[in-house]
Structure formats: structure tokens, C-alpha cells
Enzyme design. Structure first.
Site, PDB file in Angstrom:
ATOM      1  N   LYS A 268      -1.701 -14.457  62.226  1.00  0.00           N
ATOM      2  CA  LYS A 268      -1.880 -13.759  60.941  1.00  0.00           C
ATOM      3  C   LYS A 268      -3.348 -13.350  60.846  1.00  0.00           C
ATOM      4  O   LYS A 268      -4.226 -14.189  60.675  1.00  0.00           O
ATOM      5  CB  LYS A 268      -1.500 -14.662  59.775  1.00  0.00           C
ATOM      6  CG  LYS A 268      -1.598 -13.938  58.449  1.00  0.00           C
ATOM      7  CD  LYS A 268      -0.966 -14.745  57.339  1.00  0.00           C
ATOM      8  CE  LYS A 268      -0.912 -13.961  56.052  1.00  0.00           C
ATOM      9  NZ  LYS A 268      -2.209 -13.627  55.500  1.00  0.00           N
TER      10      LYS A 268
ATOM     11  N   LYS B  50       0.047 -21.549  57.505  1.00  0.00           N
ATOM     12  CA  LYS B  50      -1.415 -21.539  57.497  1.00  0.00           C
ATOM     13  C   LYS B  50      -1.984 -22.692  58.320  1.00  0.00           C
ATOM     14  O   LYS B  50      -1.358 -23.752  58.423  1.00  0.00           O
ATOM     15  CB  LYS B  50      -1.924 -21.669  56.048  1.00  0.00           C
ATOM     16  CG  LYS B  50      -1.563 -20.495  55.146  1.00  0.00           C
ATOM     17  CD  LYS B  50      -2.354 -19.287  55.562  1.00  0.00           C
ATOM     18  CE  LYS B  50      -2.147 -18.093  54.681  1.00  0.00           C
ATOM     19  NZ  LYS B  50      -2.879 -18.075  53.459  1.00  0.00           N
TER      20      LYS B  50
HETATM   21  S1  IVH Z   1       4.241  -9.473  58.457  1.00  0.00           S
HETATM   22  C1  IVH Z   1       5.145  -9.140  54.030  1.00  0.00           C
HETATM   23  N1  IVH Z   1       2.571 -10.020  60.331  1.00  0.00           N
HETATM   24  O1  IVH Z   1      -0.495 -10.675  55.798  1.00  0.00           O
HETATM   25  C2  IVH Z   1       5.599  -8.251  55.037  1.00  0.00           C
HETATM   26  N2  IVH Z   1       1.680  -9.696  58.161  1.00  0.00           N
HETATM   27  O2  IVH Z   1       0.459 -12.023  53.276  1.00  0.00           O
HETATM   28  C3  IVH Z   1       5.515  -8.778  56.397  1.00  0.00           C
HETATM   29  N3  IVH Z   1      -0.749  -9.898  58.013  1.00  0.00           N
HETATM   30  O3  IVH Z   1       0.234  -7.890  53.823  1.00  0.00           O
HETATM   31  C4  IVH Z   1       4.131  -9.022  56.805  1.00  0.00           C
HETATM   32  N4  IVH Z   1      -1.099 -10.333  60.153  1.00  0.00           N
HETATM   33  O4  IVH Z   1      -1.436  -7.592  55.659  1.00  0.00           O
HETATM   34  C5  IVH Z   1       2.702  -9.754  59.031  1.00  0.00           C
HETATM   35  N5  IVH Z   1       1.235 -10.528  62.131  1.00  0.00           N
HETATM   36  C6  IVH Z   1       1.344 -10.238  60.842  1.00  0.00           C
HETATM   37  C7  IVH Z   1       0.239 -10.185  59.971  1.00  0.00           C
HETATM   38  C8  IVH Z   1       0.453  -9.898  58.630  1.00  0.00           C
HETATM   39  C9  IVH Z   1      -1.667 -10.162  58.958  1.00  0.00           C
HETATM   40  C10 IVH Z   1      -1.026  -9.665  56.588  1.00  0.00           C
HETATM   41  C11 IVH Z   1      -0.401  -8.391  56.088  1.00  0.00           C
HETATM   42  C12 IVH Z   1       0.412  -8.761  54.906  1.00  0.00           C
HETATM   43  C13 IVH Z   1      -0.120 -10.109  54.578  1.00  0.00           C
HETATM   44  C14 IVH Z   1       0.966 -10.917  53.926  1.00  0.00           C
END
Ligand code: IVH
Length: 677
Positions: free
Chosen positions: A119, A309
Site C-alpha cells: 500500500k 497496516k
Molecule cells: S486498492 C478502495 N491498492 O489506498 C479501492 N489502493 O485507502 C481499492 N493505495 O485510495 C484501492 N496503494 O490511493 C489499492 N496497491 C494499492 C494501493 C492503494 C495505495 C491507496 C489508494 C486508495 C487508498 C485506500
């Protein structure tokens, strides 16, 4: 000629100065000159432009300065909402996640494949390609409406402007996270608190040339709209877009079951500090896209993904004092003032002690040496006391029984659980000036009315000067009075006026969230807005005679429980709350909740379910009804259109009632036939 050069230099110097001040004001939220001084210089520059026509060839100052960031970019509605993710912090949470998925899909013992990705802690953006050509680029905004930042995104050279493949869907939206690498950040770290802020600041530059000065990178992680849909798995999707030239994270992996999840988590946690970019956890996604589709979303986040997390950063420090703070619900929170210490790159001098019970349980005292932790955006907290370092003369901390306003505080007993609340509260609501101020700060906050210019300090000041005492006052400001105050010039007044006037048009969900009913966060506010649809319907809660019946219907809404219903009841049982809410409504234009379904198998139909189904859970059935334009009710009434009776243990009484009211009844086979038709 020399004179001309001098004028030009003078003009350029002034413009440069204004641009610098603008950055301080709009981006860093830290103005260094008064509004008057700003206005004077701007006036001089404009006069110069008027007087010397050769300056017109320069980019005109009126185009360069003066626009607040919220107005900077065109607002565009997302093709599909950009949701957020729910969080997991420990193994238990991940086990819950797996269990919920299985229950929803009515699977028994099969473990489904998950896809695991880092993430990235950056700024999300979405790239829209029509016939393979990048045509739009939007920031997340509030998830429903984003900002047009295409030109800024185009400055990132690794983002394909054209996808080189003849197999690209006609329309494809690539979701990605924009970030600044750790090394690059070091070069500009004086200007920003962390890489994430720097990436955000850079992307939101009015001038794309400014964006191109800061080296931004990105990883693509998902999709929004895709027409026609050609992918079947997340793994396959990422591989394909990687082949098309998008940058994707190399540390992705398919995992299955809790043991593999835990293993992957520790593997990446070990790598974390050596990576060239910040990550704050791992995202686990159901790999198969048709299962993702079945699982769907709650109002804010997908059911098919979760952010697991990494554990928070910790540090040791000493408590200098313990003070209390009053929250918007009257909650009294003890806060430890600690000797400043750096935790995960941020200097911390306050840490929450949660509540009286927590202080008692851990026997936390002034002067103690304590371990504190800071996780993401959450307020730092005191974890443990090092008793070996305690001073012999230290005394137990006696929790004050009064609020800062002087009123006696109380621990309430929940009607639904009969348990005593751990939190002490001041119950004076708007009659307590400390609670009132916090309620007002909540109303103007980003997630609520989002009024730029009414920050926390301004609310405190305006409250003390009786300029804003209750929410409706925000929309009837005495600008003449404000003009007399230090630090308020014509520019900031006109910005405030604009921001307030814009926020008068508010969606029903934001309105419900803003009024600050306890236990009603953004997600619950959306669920309620979806149920009530209009402010007129919602206002029926104000009347005692209607409230009880209305509340009965809420219990069956996914996400609303006894706690929320009790909180809504308590809020509207208070006459002052009703009076204040009505006055606020009079100032606003509240838009109906609009997920407008124009088609769907149950369009505008009210359904109710009884009994269990063979091949899907009750939650999936409800969400299918809603995604097909229907509304799910919790009790039988004349308003109901269809009662769906599952094969397993339906309630006979409900079927009888429905028959009496001549409501259409369908069984499980018919339900499946309609869905498959
Ligand atoms: S999947 C919610 N994959 O995290 C729709 N998000 O808290 C699915 N983010 O707005 C999100 N790396 O900006 C996804 N590998 C990843 C990610 C990621 C960073 C961010 C993204 C999203 C936020 C959600």
C-alpha cells in the site's frame, strides 16, 4: 531603454514575491505577510500592467495569483466512485475479513485466493484512456467528484499518454498512487513535512511546469470503468497493464489463507525500510474479479479488499502534564503533554490517554516515563508506563469530575447494552462553550461543509467574539465586523465569502454527517441519506410521533445498529438540537441523495427478506436488491412491494402479514430467476 529594463525587473520581482506568498498561503497554509500588504503589492503590479503595455507580454499577474486551491481545478464527476479501504491492524482483523467474505459469498470451507500488493503512501489519481489515448486525469477529490489535474499528471513521463496495443478496451480507467521517492524527497524536505504532502502539493500546482520540477513517480494498482471488460483476475490485470507500459509494483504476490497472509506481511515489513518509497501496509484483494463483483462495496469501501497496516512506530518520553479536552460529543479526553520526541519522522508533544478508565487501569501519572506510539494519521497514544523510572513522590492522577465549562460530567449507561460508558461526558451540548466550539469545528471540517478559511483557530476566535455561536451563523456572517479584525483583508474576506456560499449546496449525506449525531460517521450518514433520500423525509425525525416508527425501519439497514438508533433518538429528543438543526436547514440548499438508478430489476421497488437462501447470504441478497435499484425495508407495511421468502426458516408471521396487505410474495426460485433473467 534602461528605464524599461528597470520597470520590467521591478515588475518581475513583485510577481515572484506574490507567487511565493501564494504558495505559503494556499499550499502550506502558513501566510507570512498580512492580507493588506498582499493586496497592496498586487494592486501595484496591476497598475504597472495597466500603465506599461509591454508588460502585457509577460504572463499576466491576474492569471497567476489569487485563486484559492479549491477553485483551481475543474471539478469532474468520477465514472466510478474512488473508494477508500477498511483497515486491519492484526491477525484477528484479517481472520475476520476472510470470515466475512466467506459468509457473504455463502462459501463454507474453501479458502479463496487473495492478491497482495504494497500500500503506497502517496496521492491517488485516476487516468482515463479513450481508444488508448489518455484523455482525462483526475485527483480523488471526495471520492465522487475529482479535480481535473490532467496537465500535471502528463508531466510524469512514465505515465503512458497512449497505450501501445491493439487489445485495449475502448474505455479504460487506470487507478494509481502518485508518490515521491525517498531520495528525491530529501532534496526538497525543507519545504514539506513528508513525501506524501510533497506529492500532493506538487500535483495541485496550478502551473504544470511547477509540477514537473518535482520528480513524481507512480504505481498503477487498479481500474475504474472498463468497457468492454476483458480481465478476469487482479493478477492478470496488473500483468497486462505492465505489458502496456504502466508502472506496477514488483512486490505483488498471490496468497491463500491466514498463514500465507501473515508470512507475506512479515516478509514485506522487513523490506519496508529498504524500499525507495513509503508504504504503510499491504492491500489484500480477492483475486477473482467476478467474486469482487459479487462482494461489491459498502458505502465507502469495497468488501473485497482490505489494507493490513504495519505496526505503528514507537518512542519513549516523559509526561509533563495531563490536561483534559472536550470533544464535539461532550466526551472528556485526557491528554498527556509529553517532552517532544520524534516518532516516525514527526515531532510529537501530545498523546491521548483515551479516558478515565485507561488512566486508572495503567495507573498513568504526571512525571512518568512512557512508551508512545503513532500510527498513520491517528493521534499518538500512550501505551505503557515504565514503573522502574517512576519518582517515589509521584501521586495518583485524580480525574476531574467537572467539564472545563464547570458542569458536572457523567458516564452514561447505554440503553441497548446496559453497559456504563468508559468515557465521561459533559451533557450540556451547545450550552457548553467547549463542546459548542468543537461542534462548529466539525461542521466546517473537510469531510463536512469543507469551508476553507474557517480553520480551528478562526472558529475559536469567532466564537469568543460571538460572530459564530451556532451553525446557522456561519451563513449569516457580519463581514463588516470581520473586516475590522487583525489579519482579515479584502482577499481573505472574499475567499471566505465564496467558500461559504459554495458550501450552501450540500448533499443530504454530508448534511447528516455535519450535524454531529454521536455514532453517525460518514459511512452511516450515507446509509441514512440513501434511506431518507430528501431533507423533508429526514426532518420527520424531528417529530416525536413519527420518530419511533421511522427508527424501527432503520434497524434492518446494513451498518446501522441499536447504538446508532439510540444516538439518533437521543439527538432529536433534545429540543435545542432540533431548533439549531432547523435554523441551519433554513440557510441551506440540501440536495437529495442521488445514486440515481435508471435501470435495474427492482427499480424503485421496496423489498423485504425473510428466511435464509441456499446459494447466497442475506447480505448479498440485500446488496443485489439495492444494486438493482430497489430499497430494502426492515418491517412489513403498506409501503412494501415484494416480500422475498428464502427456503430456510422464514418467519410465518411476516408471510401472513404480507398476505393480509396483498403484498407480492416471491420464493427463492423466483428470486433467482429474476436475478438471472
Ligand atoms: S486498492 C478502495 N491498492 O489506498 C479501492 N489502493 O485507502 C481499492 N493505495 O485510495 C484501492 N496503494 O490511493 C489499492 N496497491 C494499492 C494501493 C492503494 C495505495 C491507496 C489508494 C486508495 C487508498 C485506500
Amino acid at each position: 531603454m534602461r528605464n524599461k529594463k528597470k520597470i520590467l525587473n521591478d515588475y518581475k520581482k513583485k510577481v515572484k514575491y506574490l507567487i511565493e506568498q501564494n504558495k505559503l498561503y494556499y499550499i502550506k497554509d502558513n501566510p507570512k505577510i498580512s492580507d493588506q500588504k498582499y493586496d497592496n503589492i498586487k494592486k501595484k503590479v496591476l497598475e504597472l500592467e495597466k500603465k506599461f503595455s509591454f508588460l502585457k507580454n509577460q504572463s499576466s499577474i491576474s492569471k497567476v495569483v489569487g485563486a484559492p486551491p479549491s477553485n483551481k481545478f475543474k471539478k469532474i464527476k468520477h465514472l466510478r466512485p474512488m473508494l477508500s479501504l477498511s483497515n486491519a491492524f492484526e491477525k484477528n482483523d484479517m481472520e475476520d475479513f476472510l470470515k466475512k467474505i466467506k459468509n457473504f459469498l455463502n462459501l463454507s470451507d474453501i479458502n479463496i485466493d487473495l492478491f497482495c500488493e504494497p500500500k503506497i503512501d502517496g496521492i491517488s489519481a485516476t487516468l482515463i484512456y479513450e481508444n488508448g489515448i489518455l484523455t482525462k486525469g483526475l485527483s480523488r477529490g471526495d471520492g465522487v467528484i475529482g479535480e481535473d489535474i490532467l496537465e500535471n499528471l502528463k508531466t510524469i513521463s512514465s505515465i503512458p499518454k497512449k497505450i501501445k496495443s491493439d487489445k485495449v478496451p475502448k474505455l479504460i480507467e487506470i487507478r494509481c498512487e502518485i508518490f515521491i521517492g525517498k531520495k528525491d524527497f530529501k532534496k526538497i524536505s525543507k519545504k514539506f513535512a513528508n513525501p506524501r504532502n510533497a506529492a500532493g502539493g506538487s500535483l495541485r500546482q496550478k502551473d504544470p511546469k511547477e509540477t514537473s520540477k518535482i520528480p513524481l513517480k507512480y504505481f498503477a494498482y487498479g481500474f475504474g470503468a472498463v468497457e468492454p471488460m476483458i480481465f478476469k483476475e487482479q493478477l492478470e490485470f496488473l500483468k497486462k497493464i505492465g505489458d502496456w507500459g504502466f508502472s506496477t509494483n514488483p512486490l505483488v504476490k498471490k496468497v491463500n489463507g491466514i498463514n500465507e497472509i501473515e508470512k507475506r506481511h512479515s516478509e514485506i515489513d522487513i523490506l519496508r525500510s529498504s524500499l525507495e518509497y513509503d508504504i504503510d501496509g499491504l492491500v489484500y484483494k480477492v483475486n477473482e474479479l467476478n467474486l469482487q463483483k459479487r462482494l461489491g462495496n459498502t458505502s465507502n469501501s469495497p468488501r473485497w479488499a482490505i489494507a493490513y497496516k504495519f505496526s505503528a512506530e514507537k518512542a519513549v518520553t516523559k509526561i509533563k502534564d495531563i490536561i483534559i479536552q472536550v470533544g464535539r460529543t461532550g466526551a472528556i479526553t485526557p491528554v498527556a503533554k509529553v517532552e517532544p520526541v520524534t516518532v516516525g519522522g514527526v515531532v510529537v508533544s501530545n498523546a491521548t490517554l483515551h479516558n478515565e478508565d485507561e488512566i486508572e487501569r495503567k495507573d498513568i501519572r504526571i512525571g512518568d516515563t512512557v512508551k508512545i506510539q503513532r500510527a498513520g494519521d491517528v493521534i499518538p497514544q500512550v501505551l505503557t508506563v515504565d514503573l522502574s523510572k517512576r519518582n517515589k513522590n509521584s501521586k495518583k492522577f485524580i480525574f476531574p469530575s467537572q467539564c472545563l465549562c464547570g458542569a458536572l460530567t457523567k458516564k452514561e449507561i447505554s440503553k441497548s447494552t446496559q453497559k456504563k460508558d468508559a468515557v465521561r461526558r459533559c451533557l450540556k451540548g451547545y450550552d457548553c462553550k467547549f463542546t459548542a466550539r468543537e461542534k462548529l469545528k466539525h461542521i466546517v471540517s473537510k469531510e463536512a461543509f469543507n469551508i476553507d478559511g474557517l480553520g480551528k483557530k478562526v472558529i475559536d476566535q469567532f466564537y469568543d467574539l460571538k460572530i459564530i455561536v451556532e451553525p446557522s451563523d456561519i451563513f449569516k456572517l457580519d463581514y463588516e465586523k470581520i473586516k475590522q479584525l487583525d489579519g482579515w483583508g479584502s482577499l481573505s474576506i472574499s475567499n471566505l465569502r465564496n467558500a461559504i456560499s459554495k458550501s450552501k449546496n450540500v448533499s443530504l449525506n454530508k448534511f447528516i454527517y455535519s450535524i454531529g449525531i454521536r455514532h453517525i460517521g460518514q459511512e452511516n450518514a450515507k446509509i441514512l441519506a440513501k434511506f431518507f433520500v430528501s431533507i423533508n423525509e429526514f426532518s420527520k425525525l424531528f417529530e416525536n410521533k413519527n420518530r419511533e416508527n421511522l427508527l424501527k425501519n432503520l434497524i434492518d439497514l446494513d451498518g446501522i445498529g441499536e447504538t446508532q438508533i439510540e444516538a439518533i433518538n437521543t439527538f432529536f429528543s433534545n429540543d435545542k438540537n432540533i431548533e439549531i438543526t432547523k435554523k441551519l436547514i433554513n440557510q441551506l440548499d440540501i440536495l437529495n441523495y442521488s445514486i440515481i438508478y435508471s435501470k435495474g430489476k427492482f427499480l424503485n421497488k421496496r423489498l423485504m427478506f425473510t428466511g435464509g437462501f441456499q446459494n447466497m447470504s442475506r447480505s448479498e441478497a440485500k446488496s443485489l436488491a439495492e444494486n438493482n435499484g430497489g430499497k430494502v425495508l426492515g418491517s412489513i407495511s403498506k409501503k412494501l412491494d415484494i416480500l422475498v421468502v428464502g427456503d430456510s426458516k422464514p418467519t410465518k408471521k411476516k408471510i401472513e402479514q404480507a398476505k393480509d396487505l396483498k403484498i407480492k410474495i416471491i420464493n427463492e426460485t423466483e428470486w433467482n430467476q429474476i436475478l438471472n433473467s
